[in-house]
Structure formats: structure tokens, C-alpha cells
Design a protein around this motif. Structure first.
Motif, PDB file in Angstrom:
ATOM      1  N   ILE A 166      24.186  47.964  28.678  1.00  0.00           N
ATOM      2  CA  ILE A 166      24.265  46.886  27.679  1.00  0.00           C
ATOM      3  C   ILE A 166      24.117  45.520  28.349  1.00  0.00           C
ATOM      4  N   MET A 167      24.793  45.334  29.471  1.00  0.00           N
ATOM      5  CA  MET A 167      24.724  44.042  30.168  1.00  0.00           C
ATOM      6  C   MET A 167      23.310  43.756  30.663  1.00  0.00           C
ATOM      7  N   ASN A 168      22.662  44.781  31.222  1.00  0.00           N
ATOM      8  CA  ASN A 168      21.300  44.584  31.743  1.00  0.00           C
ATOM      9  C   ASN A 168      20.288  44.392  30.629  1.00  0.00           C
ATOM     10  N   ASN A 169      20.414  45.199  29.562  1.00  0.00           N
ATOM     11  CA  ASN A 169      19.485  45.066  28.438  1.00  0.00           C
ATOM     12  C   ASN A 169      19.680  43.754  27.687  1.00  0.00           C
ATOM     13  N   GLY A 170      20.919  43.253  27.713  1.00  0.00           N
ATOM     14  CA  GLY A 170      21.202  41.962  27.077  1.00  0.00           C
ATOM     15  C   GLY A 170      20.977  40.793  28.012  1.00  0.00           C
ATOM     16  N   TYR A 171      20.569  41.082  29.252  1.00  0.00           N
ATOM     17  CA  TYR A 171      20.265  40.066  30.270  1.00  0.00           C
ATOM     18  C   TYR A 171      21.428  39.097  30.514  1.00  0.00           C
ATOM     19  N   ILE A 172      22.670  39.647  30.465  1.00  0.00           N
ATOM     20  CA  ILE A 172      23.816  38.778  30.783  1.00  0.00           C
ATOM     21  C   ILE A 172      24.394  39.106  32.160  1.00  0.00           C
ATOM     22  N   THR A 173      23.938  40.194  32.783  1.00  0.00           N
ATOM     23  CA  THR A 173      24.427  40.540  34.128  1.00  0.00           C
ATOM     24  C   THR A 173      24.143  39.397  35.094  1.00  0.00           C
ATOM     25  N   ALA A 174      22.903  38.896  35.055  1.00  0.00           N
ATOM     26  CA  ALA A 174      22.512  37.808  35.963  1.00  0.00           C
ATOM     27  C   ALA A 174      23.326  36.546  35.691  1.00  0.00           C
ATOM     28  N   THR A 175      23.636  36.283  34.419  1.00  0.00           N
ATOM     29  CA  THR A 175      24.405  35.086  34.065  1.00  0.00           C
ATOM     30  C   THR A 175      25.826  35.174  34.619  1.00  0.00           C
ATOM     31  N   VAL A 176      26.439  36.370  34.484  1.00  0.00           N
ATOM     32  CA  VAL A 176      27.789  36.579  35.030  1.00  0.00           C
ATOM     33  C   VAL A 176      27.755  36.439  36.550  1.00  0.00           C
ATOM     34  N   LEU A 177      26.737  37.026  37.176  1.00  0.00           N
ATOM     35  CA  LEU A 177      26.606  36.925  38.629  1.00  0.00           C
ATOM     36  C   LEU A 177      26.384  35.477  39.067  1.00  0.00           C
ATOM     37  N   HIS A 178      25.612  34.728  38.274  1.00  0.00           N
ATOM     38  CA  HIS A 178      25.351  33.330  38.594  1.00  0.00           C
ATOM     39  C   HIS A 178      26.636  32.515  38.542  1.00  0.00           C
ATOM     40  N   ALA A 179      27.471  32.796  37.534  1.00  0.00           N
ATOM     41  CA  ALA A 179      28.767  32.111  37.443  1.00  0.00           C
ATOM     42  C   ALA A 179      29.616  32.462  38.660  1.00  0.00           C
ATOM     43  N   GLY A 180      29.560  33.741  39.048  1.00  0.00           N
ATOM     44  CA  GLY A 180      30.291  34.167  40.231  1.00  0.00           C
ATOM     45  C   GLY A 180      29.751  33.531  41.496  1.00  0.00           C
ATOM     46  N   GLU A 181      28.416  33.413  41.564  1.00  0.00           N
ATOM     47  CA  GLU A 181      27.774  32.801  42.726  1.00  0.00           C
ATOM     48  C   GLU A 181      28.258  31.363  42.902  1.00  0.00           C
ATOM     49  N   ASN A 182      28.325  30.625  41.800  1.00  0.00           N
ATOM     50  CA  ASN A 182      28.784  29.234  41.856  1.00  0.00           C
ATOM     51  C   ASN A 182      30.265  29.146  42.212  1.00  0.00           C
ATOM     52  N   GLY A 183      31.051  30.073  41.632  1.00  0.00           N
ATOM     53  CA  GLY A 183      32.497  30.049  41.866  1.00  0.00           C
ATOM     54  C   GLY A 183      32.894  30.513  43.251  1.00  0.00           C
ATOM     55  N   LEU A 184      32.043  31.336  43.860  1.00  0.00           N
ATOM     56  CA  LEU A 184      32.383  31.915  45.161  1.00  0.00           C
ATOM     57  C   LEU A 184      31.771  31.172  46.339  1.00  0.00           C
ATOM     58  N   GLN A 185      31.057  30.110  46.056  1.00  0.00           N
ATOM     59  CA  GLN A 185      30.343  29.401  47.123  1.00  0.00           C
ATOM     60  C   GLN A 185      31.249  28.960  48.262  1.00  0.00           C
ATOM     61  N   ASN A 186      32.466  28.549  47.932  1.00  0.00           N
ATOM     62  CA  ASN A 186      33.364  28.028  48.960  1.00  0.00           C
ATOM     63  C   ASN A 186      34.427  29.035  49.407  1.00  0.00           C
ATOM     64  N   LEU A 187      34.285  30.308  48.921  1.00  0.00           N
ATOM     65  CA  LEU A 187      35.253  31.334  49.300  1.00  0.00           C
ATOM     66  C   LEU A 187      34.779  32.065  50.546  1.00  0.00           C
ATOM     67  N   SER A 188      35.708  32.286  51.461  1.00  0.00           N
ATOM     68  CA  SER A 188      35.368  33.057  52.653  1.00  0.00           C
ATOM     69  C   SER A 188      35.301  34.538  52.282  1.00  0.00           C
ATOM     70  N   ALA A 189      34.709  35.338  53.164  1.00  0.00           N
ATOM     71  CA  ALA A 189      34.605  36.780  52.927  1.00  0.00           C
ATOM     72  C   ALA A 189      35.991  37.408  52.805  1.00  0.00           C
ATOM     73  N   GLY A 190      36.946  36.946  53.635  1.00  0.00           N
ATOM     74  CA  GLY A 190      38.300  37.494  53.609  1.00  0.00           C
ATOM     75  C   GLY A 190      39.003  37.242  52.290  1.00  0.00           C
ATOM     76  N   VAL A 191      38.873  36.013  51.771  1.00  0.00           N
ATOM     77  CA  VAL A 191      39.499  35.678  50.488  1.00  0.00           C
ATOM     78  C   VAL A 191      38.875  36.498  49.366  1.00  0.00           C
ATOM     79  N   PHE A 192      37.535  36.612  49.378  1.00  0.00           N
ATOM     80  CA  PHE A 192      36.862  37.361  48.327  1.00  0.00           C
ATOM     81  C   PHE A 192      37.311  38.822  48.308  1.00  0.00           C
ATOM     82  N   ILE A 193      37.392  39.470  49.466  1.00  0.00           N
ATOM     83  CA  ILE A 193      37.705  40.896  49.477  1.00  0.00           C
ATOM     84  C   ILE A 193      39.144  41.158  49.042  1.00  0.00           C
ATOM     85  N   VAL A 194      40.064  40.231  49.381  1.00  0.00           N
ATOM     86  CA  VAL A 194      41.453  40.388  48.936  1.00  0.00           C
ATOM     87  C   VAL A 194      41.551  40.192  47.419  1.00  0.00           C
ATOM     88  N   LEU A 195      40.812  39.199  46.887  1.00  0.00           N
ATOM     89  CA  LEU A 195      40.796  38.987  45.435  1.00  0.00           C
ATOM     90  C   LEU A 195      40.195  40.200  44.714  1.00  0.00           C
TER      91      LEU A 195
END
Length: 501
Positions: A371-400
């Protein structure tokens, strides 16, 4: 007389996942559509997100989602390969269980260590942990409690100690799954990596958490033996001594030569599977032994053709090959044990039936991704995550990620369903923070396994406690320190792993 109020019951994993499909379909009407550019291998390229025309999903799409989740679409790989693998491994286990080799193997181990029951704690917990780590041993442990509880109580321990051997042993194994098809397999297939990726760190984690759990159980067992009043179920001690009297029970049969052969074949199957999934040449370009051996073998006159010239070298296998392995070994076990054809078919189909619900739930969960892929919202969610995670280190991300999966494991108790429903988002998100997909899988498995030690929604937990007459609240009092220790140790382990790329 008034009608009794109906007791609220937790919806099944199917219902929860289907409601999630509906929720995601609604979101396709709200969230803007978009897409990323991808590599030839299908991996998204960071920083290439573009908006596109929306594609809201309707009622027909919702009901088509689980079907497409099984067979796949142009943009979403179907779960058919992993679902078939789950069914075949279920058939394999059905054939093995028909021989009673596993049951009698544990029973003979208990008999062998009669009088040295303390030594049984590490031995049995290691065996159960290996079962949990390799093939997701869980429900199968229920058969062992009627054997373990009388033995442990008769030598001065209590029912909690006995339950801990199989329940904690198997579930910390699942927590650190190495090649568990229902966790590692499903999650790896969802993000298109080999189940062998990340195998070495997961094996190290398995040793760590199993060692901690053994020490915890042995410490408790020693306290109870020295002072029975230290037991969390002390008030039941006299009842338990009477109800679980060893004088009225017989431990299972001794292993026959055929059963011993079955156990060797059972172990060999998992050794071959693990060996086949480790990407040897990726770990070291000079480790090409299996490639060379396979090339030599397939070119031997007659023998190469007899074995099959299309056989893939160990280290390059995927779901098709390991599914074939389990099917083939089930047939070998049939002949070695001297099983009749009709018995084999009944056992294999019976085993497949036991795992049918797991195979189907993977497809239903994959429907969310459809549903997410057919509705083309997967990329939008990932893009929001990409922007939100820009300043997160790998260690912080994996613990979250690890923390995120703890409540999700309560919401979706099925490890396979949880992986199929979420890994399509969490795996790519990890790339934005420089976290390998295999480590995201480790975080998911660790959280799911930790929850499965104590959750009242688990049939494994509640079944074990019911057999031992242990109240869930007392189990929590006993378990909370171990869960807290494991939580911290796993978080530290994940951070350390995130530092090595």
C-alpha cells in the motif's frame, strides 16, 4: 439476571496488521506522494527525493494488499519465497518431531545428569538458545516443562528455575537470532540482503546474552536451594512437591540408534544452512574455497551431472537454496529413520500446517509495504526521516531503533509480521545515518526477543507459566532485573557495532 460483561481480548496479529493496512491506505490520501532515484540494485539514493502525482489507495487496493504481499508487484517484492521457506521448514520439523528424537534427546540428557542437576542449567539453556537462534524454537518448549519441573523441584530448586531453562534459554536465543527464518530470514528478505549479513556480530551477541542469562538463573537457583523461602513461589512448595512428584513420573525413552542419526542430521542441516549463508568471499576475497570446490565438483564426469550442475557454492545461497536443503534433508531423515511414505507425508504436511499461520501473516504484513509503495508515500516518509536524521549519529539512531521496536513488539507479537511490516522503512532509514541494514535487523530482533521474555500476549510465556502454576506477576518480579540488564547490554552492544562499518 444480567448478562456477564464480555472480557476484552487482544485482537489477533492478523486483525492488527489488517487495520494497519487500512490506516496506511488512509494516509495515502493525506501524505504527499514522492519518489527517490535508485541504483540498478534497487537501493535508494539519498538526496534525490522528488514530489510526484498522488496515488490514493481505495477499498479494492486494501483487500488486494495481502494478495500482492504474497505474489509481489512491480515495485514490491512478494513474500512467496520466505513464506514457502517457512512452510518447508515446518514440514522438516514435523518429520523430525515424528521421530521424537528432539524430545527423547532432552530427556536422555536429563537422565544422564541425574544427581548433577546443577550442571543441567547451563547445558540445557545453551541447547535451547541454539534452537531459538537457528530456527526460532518457541512453542516446542511446552513439551519439556512436564519433564523439567519435576526434576528441578525434586533436587531442591523450584518451578521458576525449571521454566527458566527452556523459556529464557529459547527466547534469548531468538533475541540473538543468527539465521532464524522467522525473524532474521523475513527481515533480511524485506530489505533484500542475505540472512548471513551480520551473522558474526549476532553470534557474539548470542554468546553474551546466553552467558548473562545462565549466570542469572544459576544465581537464583542457588539461593532457592540454600533457602527455599527465597523462591517467588514458596507458598506453593508443598503443593508442587506433591503434584510434581518424581515417583509418579517417568522420563522419556532412551535414544535409539536411529534417533541419534536423526539428531546428527538435524544438526548437520543447520550447520550447512549457516555455512551457506555466510558471504565468505565478501568477508575475505581470498576465501573462495567453496566456489572452487563447487566448480570442481560440478565438472567431474557423471558425478557433476548426477548432483546437479546448477548447485550454488556455499556462501551464495538464498531462500530458494535453503528451502531446497530442508526439503531434501526431510527426505533423507525419512529413509534413515525407516519412516513409511504415508507417515512422512502426514508428518511433513502436519508440520507445514503448524506454520501456515506464520507464512500467511508474512504476506499480510507485506501488504502494508504494498500500500505504501503503490501510494508512493514510502519515499515521502523516508524523506522526512532523512531530514530528521541528518544530525543523528549512527549510535543514537540504532538505540532509537531498538527502543522503537520494544512497544512495536507488544503491538505486533508476531516476529515475522513485525519484520515484514516495518523493515521496509527502518532498513532504508538506517542508511541515512550510516547504519547497515543487518544491524537494524539485530536491533529489531533484540527488542522483540526481550519483550517475548515477559509479554502476557505470548502463548509461549503463558503456556509455560500455566504448566508450572506460576503467576505472571511473580514471573515479572523474577524477570525484571534480567530484562533490565539485557536491555542495557544490548544497547551498548548495538552502539559498539554501529562504530564498525
Amino acid at each position: 439476571m444480567g448478562k456477564k460483561a464480555k472480557k476484552w481480548q487482544m485482537p489477533s496479529a492478523y486483525t492488527i496488521l489488517f487495520f494497519l493496512i487500512i490506516l496506511v491506505a488512509i494516509l495515502t490520501w493525506i501524505i504527499p506522494a514522492g519518489q527517490y532515484a535508485t541504483t540498478k540494485a534497487g537501493n535508494i539514493i539519498a538526496g534525490t527525493y522528488k514530489a510526484r502525482t498522488s496515488s490514493p489507495q481505495g477499498i479494492w487496493d486494501v483487500f488486494m494488499a495481502p494478495i500482492n504481499g504474497m505474489v509481489g508487484t512491480d515495485v514490491t517484492e512478494g513474500s512467496i519465497s520466505v513464506s514457502l521457506f517457512i512452510l518447508v521448514i515446518g514440514g522438516f520439523l514435523g518429520v523430525v518431531n515424528k521421530t521424537k528424537a528432539l524430545d527423547d534427546g532432552i530427556s536422555s540428557t536429563v537422565q544422564k545428569y541425574k544427581g548433577k542437576e546443577k550442571a543441567l542449567i547451563p547445558i540445557l539453556m545453551i541447547l535451547f538458545a541454539i534452537g531459538g537462534s537457528t530456527y526460532g524454537m518457541g512453542e516446542e518448549t511446552i513439551a519439556f516443562y512436564p519433564i523439567l519441573i519435576p526434576v528441578m523441584i525434586s533436587v531442591g530448586y523450584d518451578s521458576i528455575t525449571a521454566i527458566s531453562l527452556a523459556l529464557i534459554g529459547s527466547q534469548v536465543g531468538c533475541l540473538a537470532s543468527t539465521v532464524n527464518p522467522f525473524a532474521t530470514g523475513v527481515a533480511s528478505q524485506t530489505i533484500n540482503i542475505s540472512p548471513g549479513d551480520g551473522l558474526i556480530p549476532r553470534f557474539i551477541l548470542l554468546i553474551i546474552v546466553t552467558g548473562i542469562s545462565i549466570a542469572y538463573v544459576m544465581h537464583y537457583a542457588d539461593k532457592v536451594k540454600k533457602d527455599p523461602s527465597q523462591s517467588y513461589v514458596f507458598e506453593r512448595r508443598q503443593k508442587d512437591l506433591k503434584e510434581f512428584s518424581m515417583a509418579e513420573r517417568t522420563i522419556g525413552e532412551k535414544l535409539t540408534k536411529k534417533q541419534k542419526s536423526v539428531l546428527w542430521l538435524f544438526g548437520l542441516t543447520f550447520v550447512v544452512m549457516i555455512t551457506s549463508l555466510i558471504p565468505w568471499s565478501s568477508l575475505n576475497p581470498n576465501w573462495t574455497f567453496f566456489d572452487g570446490f563447487t566448480k570442481w565438483l560440478t565438472h567431474v564426469p557423471f558425478l557433476g551431472a548426477l548432483i546437479g550442475k546448477d548447485i550454488a557454492p556455499l556462501g551464495t545461497w538464498y531462500f530458494t537454496e535453503i528451502t531446497t536443503l530442508f526439503f531434501m534433508m526431510s527426505v533423507v531423515i525419512m529413509f534413515v529413520f525407516g519412516m513409511k511414505e504415508s507417515e512422512y507425508i502426514d508428518a511433513f504436511l502436519g508440520g507445514m500446517t503448524e506454520f501456515l499461520s506464520v507464512a500467511i501473516i508474512v504476506a499480510v504484513a507485506r501488504g502494508i509495504q504494498v500500500i505504501m509503495n503503490n501510494g508512493y508515500i514510502t519515499a515521502t516518509v523516508l524523506h522526512a526521516g532523512e531530514n530528521g536524521l541528518q544530525n543523528l549519529s549512527a549510535g543514537v539512531f540504532i538505540v532509537l531503533t531498538y527502543i522503537f521496536y520494544i512497544p512495536m513488539s507488544f503491538l505486533i507479537p508476531s516476529t515475522s509480521g513485525l519484520a515484514a511490516a516495518t523493515m521496509g522503512i527502518m532498513g532504508p532509514l538506517g542508511k541515512f545515518s550510516g547504519v547497515d541494514g543487518s544491524l537494524v535487523i539485530t536491533a529489531y530482533q533484540s527488542a522483540s526477543g526481550l519483550v517475548n521474555l515477559v509479554t502476557p500476549t505470548s502463548g509461549i510465556v503463558m503456556g509455560a507459566l500455566a504448566i508450572g502454576h506460576v503467576d505472571i506477576v511473580k514471573w515479572w518480579k523474577y524477570m525484571w532485573k534480567l530484562v533490565a540488564i539485557l536491555f542495557v547490554v544490548i544497547a551498548v552492544f548495538l552502539v559498539i557495532c554501529s562504530m564498525f562499518k
